[in-house]
Structure formats: C-alpha cells, structure tokens
Motif scaffolding. Structure first.
Motif, PDB file in Angstrom:
ATOM      1  N   ALA A 159      -0.029 -28.499  94.198  1.00 18.17           N
ATOM      2  CA  ALA A 159       0.781 -29.636  94.638  1.00 18.17           C
ATOM      3  C   ALA A 159      -0.117 -30.580  95.431  1.00 18.17           C
ATOM      4  N   PRO A 160       0.276 -31.825  95.622  1.00 19.51           N
ATOM      5  CA  PRO A 160      -0.580 -32.775  96.343  1.00 19.51           C
ATOM      6  C   PRO A 160      -0.647 -32.463  97.829  1.00 19.51           C
ATOM      7  N   PRO A 161      -1.732 -32.863  98.515  1.00 22.12           N
ATOM      8  CA  PRO A 161      -1.831 -32.657  99.971  1.00 22.12           C
ATOM      9  C   PRO A 161      -0.719 -33.358 100.742  1.00 22.12           C
ATOM     10  N   SER A 162      -0.106 -34.374 100.113  1.00 21.60           N
ATOM     11  CA  SER A 162       0.959 -35.127 100.780  1.00 21.60           C
ATOM     12  C   SER A 162       2.324 -34.470 100.618  1.00 21.60           C
ATOM     13  N   LEU A 163       2.358 -33.227 100.143  1.00 20.98           N
ATOM     14  CA  LEU A 163       3.597 -32.489  99.963  1.00 20.98           C
ATOM     15  C   LEU A 163       4.421 -32.492 101.246  1.00 20.98           C
ATOM     16  N   ASN A 164       5.697 -32.820 101.139  1.00 24.05           N
ATOM     17  CA  ASN A 164       6.600 -32.813 102.287  1.00 24.05           C
ATOM     18  C   ASN A 164       7.167 -31.402 102.440  1.00 24.05           C
ATOM     19  N   VAL A 165       6.567 -30.621 103.342  1.00 24.70           N
ATOM     20  CA  VAL A 165       6.913 -29.212 103.457  1.00 24.70           C
ATOM     21  C   VAL A 165       8.293 -29.023 104.072  1.00 24.70           C
ATOM     22  N   SER A 166       8.783 -30.003 104.812  1.00 21.08           N
ATOM     23  CA  SER A 166      10.066 -29.839 105.495  1.00 21.08           C
ATOM     24  C   SER A 166      11.261 -29.952 104.560  1.00 21.08           C
TER      25      SER A 166
ATOM     26  N   LYS B  31      12.820 -26.115  83.834  1.00 15.42           N
ATOM     27  CA  LYS B  31      11.445 -26.308  83.371  1.00 15.42           C
ATOM     28  C   LYS B  31      10.526 -26.963  84.406  1.00 15.42           C
ATOM     29  N   GLY B  32      11.075 -27.348  85.542  1.00 13.50           N
ATOM     30  CA  GLY B  32      10.256 -28.030  86.538  1.00 13.50           C
ATOM     31  C   GLY B  32      10.709 -27.739  87.952  1.00 13.50           C
ATOM     32  N   ILE B  33       9.836 -28.048  88.885  1.00 12.96           N
ATOM     33  CA  ILE B  33      10.130 -27.922  90.310  1.00 12.96           C
ATOM     34  C   ILE B  33      10.094 -29.318  90.914  1.00 12.96           C
ATOM     35  N   ALA B  34      11.217 -29.754  91.459  1.00 13.04           N
ATOM     36  CA  ALA B  34      11.287 -31.061  92.106  1.00 13.04           C
ATOM     37  C   ALA B  34      10.919 -30.912  93.573  1.00 13.04           C
ATOM     38  N   TYR B  35      10.079 -31.821  94.063  1.00 10.45           N
ATOM     39  CA  TYR B  35       9.662 -31.788  95.464  1.00 10.45           C
ATOM     40  C   TYR B  35       9.490 -33.213  95.963  1.00 10.45           C
ATOM     41  N   LEU B  36       9.338 -33.349  97.268  1.00 10.62           N
ATOM     42  CA  LEU B  36       9.104 -34.650  97.883  1.00 10.62           C
ATOM     43  C   LEU B  36       7.669 -34.717  98.384  1.00 10.62           C
TER      44      LEU B  36
END
Length: 659
Positions: free
Chosen positions: A577-584, A594-599
């Motif tokens: 995932a990108p370093p800018s992943l919003n972990v919160s 088929k996919g994982i949605a993230y911010l």
C-alpha cells in the motif's frame, strides 16, 4: 533594592513582593550595611534563571558570614554573658510568637492565578496551519501549512505580520516537531525525503536559507537552556521500545538516557528543564488501564532515573513544555478520551494541576517565550457530514445530513438504516437515521466518547468503541439500550463482526504491540489471530477472511495490507500500500470480494482507493476537494456506499495573561 522589615534580608529583584523566609511585605530601601543599618549579609543569590526572574528557595545559598561569631579580642564578663543569654531567649520567644501569629492567624498573601485575564490573539487565519512554535524572544513564529496538498514551512514576524517561506511546498514531506534553537538562530524539525528516510531531523536558518540534514533516526528534538546539549527520541515499533537520547548540540557524544519498552511508552516530545537537571516527557502505561494511563515523567539527566510529577493521570497527553522559571510544566492533555485537548499548568515540584484554557476548542503544539509571558498553540476544530450514493460509486453520493458536528464512524443495518457516531448533541453518542437522513434517533446517552459503530449482520446489535474504562468495546441493542461491556483490561478498538454474528474482531495492544484479536459477541476470552504487528481488521463479505493493515518492520511504516484466514493463522497474501495510507480508517472489502478499499492522504486531501487482491495496480476512486472523505462503508446488500466527508481547520494562536 528591596528589604524585609522583619528579618532584614536584602533582595536585588525589585519585582518580588514577599520575603522568601517569613512572608513579610518587602519594602524599597538601602542595602544592609549601606548606612541604614549594619546587619550582616544573610544570603547570596546564585541565580540559574533568566535575567529579571525571581529566584526560588532552591537558588539561595547562605554564606558563612550569616552566623559567624566574632570571638577575637576582649573577653566578656560572666554578667554580660548572662544578660546576653536572657536577651536572646526573650528575642526568640517574641519572634516565635510573632511567626505563630502570622502563620496560624493571618497567612501570608499568595499570588492568585486565574484565567480571567487570558487574552487570545490569532497569529494565522486561513485554517491551514498544522503546526507552530514561537521563538524564545517572542518575535517570530515558525509554522507549517498546506498548499495544494503539499507542506511548506514559514517564518512570521509577529509584530509586522510579514512572512518568509523557508521550505518550499513539496520540498520535504511529513514536516513536524518544530523547535527553535535557544538563541533563535535556527529552526529544527523532522521531515522526510526519499533519500533521508523516516525520522530525520533537519535545520534551517531562521531568516531563511536551505534546509540541511542534521540527525538521522531521531525525532522530537529538545534543547538545554544553555544551548549546549540536545535531547531526542528513537523508537523501534517491532521491538515495542523507545529511547531518550542526549548529545552535544552538534549531535556528537550521544548517550542513551532512558528506555521505555512493552506496556510503557513515550507520548510527547521531551522537554529540558531550565536548570538542566531534568527532562520531562509524557509517559503512557498500559498497566494503568482501564483508568487514565498518561502521566508526566521526570528523567534525571545525571543517571536516567524516572520519577512522576504529581499524581494526576490523563486520558491523553499530547505535548508539554517547561516554564522558563522552572516552577511548572505546561501540558496539552485530555481528561477523557475524545474530549478536546486543553492546556494545564502543573506546578513543580508539587505537581498541583491548574487548567489554563477553559474553551471547548482543541489545542496542540505548545511553546513558550523566554520571559514566560506568552504561549503559542495550534487551535483546531473539525466538521463532517454524511453522504449516500445510489450505487457503489462514491462520486455519486449526495449529502443527507448537514455538518452539525463531527462524525466518528458509520455502518448500515440490514434493513438499510444508517448508524453513526456523532457529537451533534454536544457529546459523542451513537445515532441512527434513515438512508435519506430522516428520523434521527439517539441510541446512547452516557456522555462518553464513542467511535466506530458496526451493526451485526443479523441486525440485533451495534458494537462500538467507548472511552469508558480507558477504551473498551461495548455492545447495545440495535434500537438502543442494554449496554454490555465486552472487553476489559487493555480493551480494544476498531471492531468488525463476523458474517454469522458470533464473533467481534478488533484491534488491541498486548505488551505494547498492536495485534488483531477476536472474542464471542456475548463476551468471553479474547483470542489473538495474527502474529504480526497489525491494526484495523475487517471481515470479508463471505466470512472466510479478514483484512488488516500491517507494519513493515524494516521501514517502520504502515504500508501493507494482510489477508488472513477468518479463524487466524499466517497471512495468505500481503499487498503493498502507499506510504500515505490512512491507518485510522481501516480496509474494507469491495462488494465483489475482489478488492480492498482504503483511504490515502496527501496534504489536506484524503481519497478512496481500491487495491485488487490479485496484486494488480491500485485504482483511485475519488478526487474530492475539501470537504474530503474520511469514512466509507458499503451497504449490506453491496448496492450502495455511505461516506463521511469532513474538513479540519487549525490556526496558530497566542495566549497571554495566564500568569
């Protein structure tokens, strides 16, 4: 020059009002031995504080002249010795009676400290200031701001409101931990570049110049008052350890001063005391849960021993700084989880707390001028609202609820209602409403912070995080009522519920490490499901797997997504995932599985992305201008999506009149 009329002591500081020995009102007058009297000198003031500051008792060293007996020369007769003895006894009795009268009948007046005279001046006003610190002389403010999704660093001359940009937008990333050198010549800060890596300290001249790398693998720099030494933090998430280091001002001759491991950890940048003997730091201790777990630790710079300042514990401790006189530590702390951060003055060495800011806004990034008269802070607030899309495209969503307050999580019921956590009533409670925003109903009313509600697939319960007990997982009926606390001790966060509604999956900290745990929805023993450092778990729609964010232990970044069997075990797949992943805001499975949605966030913008589980290239789904997306949740039937869009504003402020 001031003089005590009772004990005869001289005080060179004309700002003092009361004698340090007996509390008498000080009077202006000539020094002892200047012709007005021939009393012996009683004290020499060895001040370690800034000029014009009142010395304290610990700075006063009596001289050998105070009680020196002049015995050379003539011998006195026995009669004279007896008379002198009687006079001494009488004088002692009179003095004792006088002091008893003063202290037991009429206590000496004390300087009253209230918040009545507080004055707040806004130093920036565009709502995009994300961190700041004031220079020791109070003339300059260094602050970081967001410009078109990129961070920049600025110096403002406070008196003239003129600004100089010292770090161009996008030149560095993740700018934080701002600090002036004691002489005000340089600004130090943490930042990142592809070459420097994580936790690098840079410095730049206050009046402008190019930033240069100063120290690697370090963060949150603090200076001794004489500018000759520095302190900073290093940490290792994989080992659940953090260390306080001290070194010469140029970074040489470093030594490890204190170590925190496992359940005990640092929560603020360190702050060097004015006398150089102590470094204060916020400390969190999981053993204190379920009660407030944060306190002020005082680290001896001589031997690294740690003591506690006062007995007060806090739900959160964000930042701290010493007053220049060394008589108090100013902190930004929260009394209860989810409440706004406020400024408190903690007296040293007594540890008595006094609240400074009585507002409902939230504060952070505290700094203080060298004269102790002004403090600068970041003042912030946020607003968000709920949007619903007629399909699974978040770009088609329409607003159904105005931004009455802030929203901390959202979920769908099987029959299509929306359950959410909101502070629209003044407290963070659980609410439900129709898909069009109609018929809002408050489901909880205990005035305790709550977040992350999730509705069980069978439609019976709402499970959520509550600040009660130091942060626990609770369950209520879907219509409200019948609250049940599911976790205890170290508690948990970010719940998800299995497809059969039998298990609650959540994040927890065990021995200082973030892990994934599950427990029966009716309560019971927690079971750890995955050995890696992980957080924000989410069940797949078919109930076979869970997805969670995991840390890359080498880079110390949360930039991976793990797919794990629902009953636990080794990850069957790790996705980058990108370093800018919003972990919160955790991962969510797409309706087709088929996919994982993230911010992912960049600057002031956060957008929604989808990572195919077959390892394909991630796809950006939104490109929202503020208000940006902060939460999203697919409906149970997989036909709609609810999102929360919000915007945070923050500005630098100057507060005077607090003492």
């Amino acid at each position: 020059m001031k003089k005590c009329p009772q004990c005869g002591r001289d005080f060179n500081d004309d700002t003092m009002s009361f004698c340090l020995d007996d509390g008498s009102d000080l009077l202006f007058g000539p020094a002892s031995g200047s012709g007005a009297g021939d009393e012996p000198q009683t004290a020499i003031l060895h001040s370690t504080e800034a000029p014009n500051e009142a010395p304290t008792r610990r700075q006063i060293n009596t001289t050998g002249e105070t009680l020196a007996a002049h015995t050379s020369g003539k011998k006195r007769s026995s009669a004279l010795r007896n008379i002198a003895f009687v006079l001494v006894i009488i004088g002692a009795l009179v003095a004792t009676g006088f002091l008893a009268f003063r202290y037991f009948k009429s206590p000496p007046p004390q300087v009253s400290r209230t918040t009545d005279n507080l004055k707040t001046q806004r130093l920036t006003g565009d709502g995009k200031t994300r961190g700041s610190v004031i220079s020791p002389d109070g003339k300059f403010l260094v602050y970081r701001r967001l410009e078109n999704e990129k961070e920049s660093l600025w110096i403002r001359q406070i008196q003239t409101n003129s600004n100089v940009q010292v770090v161009q937008a996008g030149e560095l990333e993740a700018i934080r931990g701002l600090a002036f050198a004691p002489d005000g010549s340089f600004v130090y800060f943490n930042a990142e570049t592809p070459e420097s890596g994580l936790n690098t300290i840079f410095k730049v001249p206050t009046l402008g110049g190019s930033p240069t790398k100063f120290l690697s693998n370090a963060l949150d720099i603090t200076f001794s008052s004489d500018g000759k030494q520095i302190g900073y933090v290093r940490y290792d998430n994989a080992a659940a350890e953090a260390w306080i280091f001290v070194a010469n001002a140029d970074g040489t001759n470093e030594r490890k001063l204190a170590t925190f491991r496992g359940k005990q950890f640092t929560s603020t940048r360190p702050a060097w005391s004015p006398d150089g003997k102590t470094i204060a730091v916020g400390i969190g201790d999981d053993d204190l849960l379920p009660g407030p777990q944060y306190f002020i630790g005082l680290i001896s710079t001589t031997d690294g021993s740690i003591s506690e300042l006062g007995s007060r514990k806090w739900a959160g401790l964000r930042d701290l700084v010493w007053t220049p006189a060394g008589d108090a530590v100013l902190i930004v702390a929260t009394e209860y989880v989810g409440t706004p951060g406020q400024v408190w003055e903690i007296s040293y060495p007594s540890g008595e707390p006094r609240r400074v800011t009585p507002t409902l806004r939230s504060y952070n990034d505290i700094s203080i001028t060298a004269d102790g008269k002004s403090i600068s802070l970041i003042e912030s607030e946020s607003r968000s609202n709920v949007w619903i899309s007629p399909n699974t495209d978040p770009n088609s969503a329409k607003q159904i609820m105005p931004p009455k307050g802030d929203t901390w999580g959202i979920s769908w019921t099987p029959d299509g209602r929306i359950v959410y956590a909101s502070d629209q009533s003044g407290d963070y409670e659980i609410w439900s409403m129709g898909v069009d925003g109609s018929n809002p109903k408050q489901l909880t009313n205990d005035r305790i912070f709550k977040a992350g509600p999730i509705v069980s697939p069978d439609g019976r319960y709402v499970v959520y995080y509550s600040a009660e007990g130091g942060g626990q997982i609770f369950r209520i009926d879907v219509g409200g009522g019948n609250p049940v606390q599911l976790t205890s001790g170290v508690g948990g966060d970010n719940p998800s519920i299995s497809v059969d509604s039998k298990w609650v999956l959540y994040s927890a900290f065990i021995d200082g490490k973030p892990v994934i745990v599950r427990m029966p929805i009716d309560g019971g023993e927690p079971q750890r499901l995955f050995d890696g450092l992980a957080t924000e778990p989410s069940y797949s729609h078919d109930g076979k797997y869970l997805a969670c964010f995991v840390m890359d232990e080498k880079t110390q970044r949360w930039n991976r997504i793990a797919i794990v069997p629902a009953d636990g075990g080794e990850a069957i797949k790790i996705l980058e995932a990108p370093p800018s992943l919003n972990v919160s805001s955790g991962p969510r499975w797409t309706p087709d599985g088929k996919g994982i949605a993230y911010l992912a966030s960049r600057g002031e913008k956060t957008d929604m992305w989808v990572q195919p589980i077959d390892g394909g290239k991630p796809k950006q789904l939104t490109n929202f201008d503020p208000p940006t997306i902060v939460r999203r949740e697919y409906s149970r039937d997989g036909k709609q999506i609810a999102i929360v869009r919000g915007e945070a504003t923050s500005n630098a402020v100057l507060i005077t009149g607090f003492r």
